[in-house]
Scaffold this motif. Structure first.
Motif, PDB file in Angstrom:
ATOM      1  N   ASN A 118       0.994  -1.122  -0.035  1.00 46.26           N
ATOM      2  CA  ASN A 118       0.096   0.051  -0.188  1.00 46.26           C
ATOM      3  C   ASN A 118       0.777   1.298  -0.222  1.00 46.26           C
ATOM      4  O   ASN A 118       2.043   0.894   1.161  1.00 46.26           O
ATOM      5  CB  ASN A 118      -0.703   0.357   1.694  1.00 46.26           C
ATOM      6  N   HIS A 119       1.278   2.314  -1.322  1.00 46.36           N
ATOM      7  CA  HIS A 119       1.725   3.535  -0.950  1.00 46.36           C
ATOM      8  C   HIS A 119       2.007   4.333  -0.006  1.00 46.36           C
ATOM      9  O   HIS A 119       2.461   5.285   0.246  1.00 46.36           O
ATOM     10  CB  HIS A 119       1.039   4.552  -2.098  1.00 46.36           C
ATOM     11  N   LYS A 120       0.324   3.941   0.461  1.00 47.30           N
ATOM     12  CA  LYS A 120      -0.193   5.109   1.772  1.00 47.30           C
ATOM     13  C   LYS A 120       0.407   4.806   3.077  1.00 47.30           C
ATOM     14  O   LYS A 120      -0.059   5.434   3.933  1.00 47.30           O
ATOM     15  CB  LYS A 120      -1.838   5.394   1.882  1.00 47.30           C
ATOM     16  N   ILE A 121       1.408   3.640   3.194  1.00 48.68           N
ATOM     17  CA  ILE A 121       1.461   3.139   4.827  1.00 48.68           C
ATOM     18  C   ILE A 121       3.130   3.355   4.469  1.00 48.68           C
ATOM     19  O   ILE A 121       3.837   2.347   5.593  1.00 48.68           O
ATOM     20  CB  ILE A 121       0.617   1.713   4.936  1.00 48.68           C
ATOM     21  N   ALA A 122       3.851   4.147   4.061  1.00 49.42           N
ATOM     22  CA  ALA A 122       4.782   4.316   4.009  1.00 49.42           C
ATOM     23  C   ALA A 122       5.781   4.879   5.429  1.00 49.42           C
ATOM     24  O   ALA A 122       4.887   5.454   5.573  1.00 49.42           O
ATOM     25  CB  ALA A 122       5.998   5.378   2.771  1.00 49.42           C
TER      26      ALA A 122
END
Length: 234
Positions: free
Chosen positions: A24-28
């Motif tokens: 998920n790109h948003k969980i960096a």
């Protein structure tokens, strides 16, 4: 099992790899509360994978491209994530006269700087800092791609002085990160592989900045495919 760090400049370059790894790109995560670099961690093919991107410049709201962010990302990957194998993956300009094509992916057997001109004995060689990466040949065969010499500088355009040095080194590719990353990994003697996909033809008829954005998605998709293939062969 290896601790593999994939060092990438732009989020758009990393997106295809993140998608293929179902991240998920948003969980960096962040490498440091004061720094913009982002990290994504996963396991794949028996390896611990850390994907580090340079993030966004808080002042100018653009992607952090260039040598300084690349050095920080690489050093952090080695010291904090215990990386014992570094992959620098990204896009690059290519020279048509040496066979470059849009979307073509290369490994890199030689990195060199073209914008560190220090005409003092000893410092001249330090400035260009030519590094050879012998593992590129074996992985190029395994991936069925070609090796290339890449020349690194912090400007997108190419001054006459830059061009002279690029020509003297017979570089096929031109980027803004590789040689700086090579300098860091050289200090730690860590195996490093460079995987570069061509977005623009430096000696072509179209302006670099226009061609770069026109071909960024294609080049990044091709890069992502080869990255997965590469990790599976390590």
């Amino acid at each position: 099992m290896k601790n593999i760090a994939v060092i990438m400049a732009m989020d758009s370059e990393a997106a295809p790899l993140l998608n293929k790894l179902e991240i998920n790109h948003k969980i960096a995560g962040k490498i440091d509360e004061h720094l913009p670099m982002k990290v994504y961690k996963t396991k794949y093919h028996g390896h611990n994978i850390s994907i580090v991107t340079s993030g966004e410049c808080k002042r100018n709201k653009v992607q952090n491209v260039g040598t300084a962010p690349a050095v920080i990302s690489t050093l952090t990957a080695i010291k904090d994530f215990k990386a014992d194998f570094i992959i620098n993956a990204g896009t690059a300009g290519g020279f048509k006269k040496r066979g470059a094509d849009i979307g073509k992916v290369y490994t890199v057997d030689t990195t060199v700087f073209h914008d560190r001109r220090i005409p003092i004995p000893g410092y001249q060689e330090y400035g260009t800092y030519r590094s050879e990466h012998k593992i590129a040949t074996d992985y190029a065969k395994a991936l069925n791609i070609e090796t290339a010499i890449i020349s690194t500088g912090d400007s997108l355009d190419m001054s006459p002085e830059d061009e002279k040095l690029i020509e003297s080194n017979l570089a096929l590719l031109k980027d803004m990160e590789a040689a700086a990353i090579a300098w860091v990994t050289d200090q730690y003697s860590i195996p490093t592989l460079f995987l570069k996909s061509v977005t623009d033809i430096v000696d072509g008829e179209h302006p670099t900045e226009e061609e770069f954005f026109a071909n960024l998605k294609l080049a990044s998709e091709n890069l992502g495919e080869k990255l997965i293939e590469l990790i599976e062969k390590i």
